[in-house]
Design a protein around this motif. Structure first.
Motif, PDB file in Angstrom:
ATOM      1  N   THR A 409       0.823  -1.218   0.000  1.00 62.71           N
ATOM      2  CA  THR A 409       0.000   0.000   0.000  1.00 62.71           C
ATOM      3  C   THR A 409       0.852   1.261   0.000  1.00 62.71           C
ATOM      4  OG1 THR A 409      -0.164   0.187   2.431  1.00 62.71           O
ATOM      5  CG2 THR A 409      -1.789  -1.220   1.305  1.00 62.71           C
ATOM      6  N   ARG A 410       2.185   1.113  -0.061  1.00 65.14           N
ATOM      7  CA  ARG A 410       3.095   2.250   0.117  1.00 65.14           C
ATOM      8  C   ARG A 410       3.792   2.637  -1.177  1.00 65.14           C
ATOM      9  NH1 ARG A 410       2.081   4.721   5.103  1.00 65.14           N
ATOM     10  NH2 ARG A 410       0.365   3.345   5.665  1.00 65.14           N
ATOM     11  N   ALA A 411       3.021   2.834  -2.226  1.00 66.65           N
ATOM     12  CA  ALA A 411       3.603   3.286  -3.491  1.00 66.65           C
ATOM     13  C   ALA A 411       4.287   4.634  -3.339  1.00 66.65           C
ATOM     14  CB  ALA A 411       2.527   3.352  -4.571  1.00 66.65           C
ATOM     15  N   ASP A 412       3.849   5.412  -2.332  1.00 64.61           N
ATOM     16  CA  ASP A 412       4.460   6.727  -2.098  1.00 64.61           C
ATOM     17  C   ASP A 412       5.677   6.644  -1.175  1.00 64.61           C
ATOM     18  OD1 ASP A 412       3.243   6.102   0.278  1.00 64.61           O
ATOM     19  OD2 ASP A 412       2.045   7.940   0.412  1.00 64.61           O
ATOM     20  N   SER A 413       6.077   5.418  -0.801  1.00 62.15           N
ATOM     21  CA  SER A 413       7.259   5.179   0.044  1.00 62.15           C
ATOM     22  C   SER A 413       7.133   5.764   1.440  1.00 62.15           C
ATOM     23  CB  SER A 413       8.531   5.730  -0.626  1.00 62.15           C
ATOM     24  OG  SER A 413       8.735   5.120  -1.878  1.00 62.15           O
ATOM     25  N   SER A 414       5.919   6.007   1.900  1.00 58.45           N
ATOM     26  CA  SER A 414       5.727   6.546   3.243  1.00 58.45           C
ATOM     27  C   SER A 414       5.697   5.421   4.270  1.00 58.45           C
ATOM     28  CB  SER A 414       4.417   7.334   3.305  1.00 58.45           C
ATOM     29  OG  SER A 414       3.314   6.465   3.082  1.00 58.45           O
ATOM     30  N   GLY A 415       5.849   5.794   5.544  1.00 60.86           N
ATOM     31  CA  GLY A 415       5.669   4.850   6.635  1.00 60.86           C
ATOM     32  C   GLY A 415       6.888   3.995   6.913  1.00 60.86           C
ATOM     33  N   ASN A 457      14.646  11.735   9.741  1.00 56.11           N
ATOM     34  CA  ASN A 457      15.374  11.344   8.531  1.00 56.11           C
ATOM     35  C   ASN A 457      14.400  10.764   7.505  1.00 56.11           C
ATOM     36  OD1 ASN A 457      17.439  10.847   6.769  1.00 56.11           O
ATOM     37  ND2 ASN A 457      18.586   9.477   8.111  1.00 56.11           N
ATOM     38  N   PRO A 458      13.438  11.559   7.074  1.00 54.67           N
ATOM     39  CA  PRO A 458      12.372  11.035   6.207  1.00 54.67           C
ATOM     40  C   PRO A 458      12.872  10.498   4.870  1.00 54.67           C
ATOM     41  CG  PRO A 458      12.272  13.433   6.335  1.00 54.67           C
ATOM     42  CD  PRO A 458      13.244  12.997   7.369  1.00 54.67           C
ATOM     43  N   GLU A 459      13.922  11.088   4.304  1.00 56.18           N
ATOM     44  CA  GLU A 459      14.405  10.622   3.004  1.00 56.18           C
ATOM     45  C   GLU A 459      14.989   9.219   3.107  1.00 56.18           C
ATOM     46  OE1 GLU A 459      13.831  11.987   0.082  1.00 56.18           O
ATOM     47  OE2 GLU A 459      12.643  13.415   1.260  1.00 56.18           O
ATOM     48  N   ALA A 460      15.745   8.963   4.166  1.00 63.97           N
ATOM     49  CA  ALA A 460      16.305   7.618   4.359  1.00 63.97           C
ATOM     50  C   ALA A 460      15.192   6.597   4.581  1.00 63.97           C
ATOM     51  CB  ALA A 460      17.275   7.614   5.541  1.00 63.97           C
ATOM     52  N   MET A 461      14.144   7.008   5.304  1.00 65.25           N
ATOM     53  CA  MET A 461      13.021   6.105   5.535  1.00 65.25           C
ATOM     54  C   MET A 461      12.284   5.803   4.239  1.00 65.25           C
ATOM     55  SD  MET A 461      13.095   5.357   8.765  1.00 65.25           S
ATOM     56  CE  MET A 461      11.469   4.872   9.327  1.00 65.25           C
ATOM     57  N   LYS A 462      12.169   6.808   3.379  1.00 65.34           N
ATOM     58  CA  LYS A 462      11.520   6.577   2.078  1.00 65.34           C
ATOM     59  C   LYS A 462      12.323   5.601   1.225  1.00 65.34           C
ATOM     60  CE  LYS A 462       8.671  10.694   1.474  1.00 65.34           C
ATOM     61  NZ  LYS A 462       8.337  11.829   0.583  1.00 65.34           N
ATOM     62  N   MET A 465      11.541   2.088   2.525  1.00 61.86           N
ATOM     63  CA  MET A 465      10.230   1.619   2.127  1.00 61.86           C
ATOM     64  C   MET A 465      10.158   1.375   0.627  1.00 61.86           C
ATOM     65  SD  MET A 465       7.304   0.550   3.045  1.00 61.86           S
ATOM     66  CE  MET A 465       7.162   1.059   4.767  1.00 61.86           C
ATOM     67  N   SER A 466      10.803   2.215  -0.156  1.00 64.32           N
ATOM     68  CA  SER A 466      10.799   2.040  -1.606  1.00 64.32           C
ATOM     69  C   SER A 466      11.443   0.715  -2.000  1.00 64.32           C
ATOM     70  CB  SER A 466      11.542   3.202  -2.269  1.00 64.32           C
ATOM     71  OG  SER A 466      11.603   3.027  -3.665  1.00 64.32           O
ATOM     72  N   ALA A 467      12.535   0.361  -1.328  1.00 63.61           N
ATOM     73  CA  ALA A 467      13.205  -0.912  -1.621  1.00 63.61           C
ATOM     74  C   ALA A 467      12.286  -2.083  -1.306  1.00 63.61           C
ATOM     75  CB  ALA A 467      14.505  -1.014  -0.822  1.00 63.61           C
ATOM     76  N   MET A 468      11.574  -2.001  -0.175  1.00 63.82           N
ATOM     77  CA  MET A 468      10.658  -3.085   0.191  1.00 63.82           C
ATOM     78  C   MET A 468       9.467  -3.134  -0.759  1.00 63.82           C
ATOM     79  SD  MET A 468      10.686  -3.218   4.371  1.00 63.82           S
ATOM     80  CE  MET A 468      10.265  -1.501   4.674  1.00 63.82           C
ATOM     81  N   TYR A 469       8.960  -1.978  -1.135  1.00 59.36           N
ATOM     82  CA  TYR A 469       7.821  -1.917  -2.061  1.00 59.36           C
ATOM     83  C   TYR A 469       8.177  -2.578  -3.390  1.00 59.36           C
ATOM     84  CZ  TYR A 469       4.210   0.038  -5.108  1.00 59.36           C
ATOM     85  OH  TYR A 469       3.190   0.182  -6.009  1.00 59.36           O
ATOM     86  N   ASN A 470       9.341  -2.235  -3.927  1.00 58.89           N
ATOM     87  CA  ASN A 470       9.753  -2.821  -5.203  1.00 58.89           C
ATOM     88  C   ASN A 470       9.926  -4.333  -5.086  1.00 58.89           C
ATOM     89  OD1 ASN A 470       9.771  -0.340  -6.521  1.00 58.89           O
ATOM     90  ND2 ASN A 470      11.903   0.076  -5.990  1.00 58.89           N
TER      91      ASN A 470
END
Length: 493
Positions: A409-415, A457-462, A465-470
């Motif tokens: 559900t995190r296409a926006d890399s949030s959370g 550190n929101p950019e590092a968190m994104k 999440m982006s790596a897990m989403y992909n």
């Protein structure tokens, strides 16, 4: 979809035994619906497994054999809207108590989860397990076409491959275990260990979620002086085990996943303004916390729900989390509630929820929002989107698809995701905040790392999440099903 269980055409198809592909699982993907006039109908119950297998079942005139989920009730065979033939196996109340609640879930479940609670070894339960496995195998033998492929699912049906091999030697048989397989020294505590192992070794291919599960199974086979060759491979049958009768069995790692396209379609359908307003209203009703933690689990002692609540309580108590700024939502689906260990788990969890709210909540604003009932997939996806931090902290889990659903559900890399290192998903979602679920201090540390990371550190968190989403999008449930069935096809004599 609603189907009344009266399908003469489907019954005839079943009797003919012309299904070239058969899935057999403890449960059919159906629910019984009691209509206002007292009549009963059966509704397809969608899920990851049926979504993955439906295209294959349709392509090969497939049939799904299983229990419809209600004791002493079963419809006539019928087809779903997708054309999948559902062939029910009726179980009595005695079967449910002895086979399902007893041997499957009070003997095998705790044993395979590394003795989190003590398994019970009851001979009458074993008799019921053997009898029900025979019943399932007999039904499969009836519906399967000559030289058909049969895919047996999970720990409730481990004798089915062996029985099928005896009564239908023409079949190609795959078996997949959806829960962990324990170390050899734990498995060998089972009084009926030889019979179950023999049942499994009559499959042509056995699949597990993780390399560790394969290693445990190989170690067990070596303890029985069976010949083992090859090496562990992902989505391939890299290991070959030769049984005492000379039959060769392929063994491989096939990590299960989720139907990501269905999640994406649901999210797209709910992307309109009204849905967004509804989500914001839920957040306001919770007191507009700056950070929402979410847990979604069956109320099972393996899931570590109590430990995450205790960790949350200690973080509130120490001041590391401000009760006016955070909330924890725990959705706890009822599960096996007549088994003592499950009743005890529920009592402890609900006592903790009451105590935490008594200590830290304000009038009209609980700090823990707890719900003990099932929710629809649409509602669940809504809570995934509401959450800032997902808490998945089982003591032991075969995979844990909730973690993957949240990530999808995190296409926006949030959370952020706090994940037990003993969940199978941890092998693939290594960008999560991993923790030892037996160590409350480690759970607290992971929760704080996730909280502070989102703030500082929101950019590092994104990036995490982006790596897990992909990873989840690229390795979906179709890949799981296709890789297993491709390997099974290669094993065909």
């Amino acid at each position: 979809m609603s189907e009344t269980a009266t399908g003469a055409e489907a019954t005839g198809t079943t009797a003919a035994g012309n299904n070239s592909f058969v899935v057999v699982a403890n449960r059919l993907p159906v629910d019984m619906i009691l209509e206002p006039d007292g009549t009963k109908s059966w509704q397809e119950s969608p899920g990851g497994l049926v979504s993955a297998l439906s295209p294959v079942l349709e392509k090969h005139q497939g049939c799904w054999v299983g229990w419809p989920g209600v004791a002493d009730e079963a419809p006539e065979p019928f087809r779903t809207e997708r054309g999948v033939l559902l062939h029910p196996v009726e179980l009595t109340h005695y079967d449910y108590e002895e086979f399902y609640e007893g041997f499957s879930n009070a003997t095998l479940w705790p044993l395979y989860h590394n003795l989190i609670v003590t398994p019970e070894f009851n001979r009458s339960w074993w008799d019921a397990y053997r009898d029900v496995n025979l019943r399932f195998a007999t039904e499969v033998a009836t519906v399967a076409a000559p030289n058909a492929t049969v895919w047996v699912q999970d720990y409730q049906l481990q004798l089915v491959p062996g029985i099928l091999r005896q009564i239908r030697p023409d079949l190609t048989i795959g078996f997949f275990l959806h829960i962990p397989f324990p170390p050899s020294e734990i498995y060998r505590q089972l009084p009926w260990r030889d019979e179950i192992l023999r049942g499994l070794l009559d499959a042509d291919l056995i699949g597990f979620h993780l390399e560790a599960n394969v290693r445990n199974f190989v170690e067990l086979c070596r303890a029985y002086d069976l010949e083992v060759s090859g090496e562990i491979k992902i989505r391939e049958a890299g290991i070959t085990i030769t049984a005492a009768n000379g039959h060769e069995i392929g063994v491989g790692v096939f990590p299960i996943s989720i139907d990501t396209s269905a999640i994406a379609a649901t999210l797209a359908a709910n992307s309109h303004h009204e849905a967004h307003e509804e989500l914001e209203q839920i957040h306001r009703d919770m007191g507009s916390p700056s950070t929402v933690f979410l847990g979604v689990d069956r109320l099972d002692y393996t899931k570590g729900i109590l430990q995450r609540l205790l960790a949350f309580e200690e973080l509130l108590d120490s001041g590391a989390l401000d009760p006016s700024e955070v909330a924890l939502v725990q959705l706890a689906t009822p599960s096996r509630e007549r088994i003592d260990s499950y009743r005890i788990t529920r009592s402890k969890v609900e006592e903790a929820v009451g105590r935490i709210n008594g200590r830290f909540a304000q009038i009209g604003r609980p700090v823990v929002h707890y719900q003990h009932r099932s929710v629809t997939k649409d509602v669940l996806l809504r809570y995934y989107r509401l959450a800032d931090i997902m808490l998945v902290t089982p003591f032991r889990d075969g995979m844990n698809l909730v973690a993957k659903e949240f990530v999808a559900t995190r296409a926006d890399s949030s959370g952020a995701l706090v994940l037990s290192e003993f969940a199978g998903a941890a092998d693939e979602l290594d960008q999560a905040h991993l923790c030892n679920p037996f160590d409350i201090e480690d759970i607290k540390k992971a929760m704080l790392q996730a909280t502070w990371g989102l703030d500082d550190n929101p950019e590092a968190m994104k990036e995490r999440m982006s790596a897990m989403y992909n990873q989840v999008i690229e390795h979906d449930v179709d890949l799981w099903a296709n890789s297993f069935l491709g390997a099974l096809d290669k094993s065909r004599p």
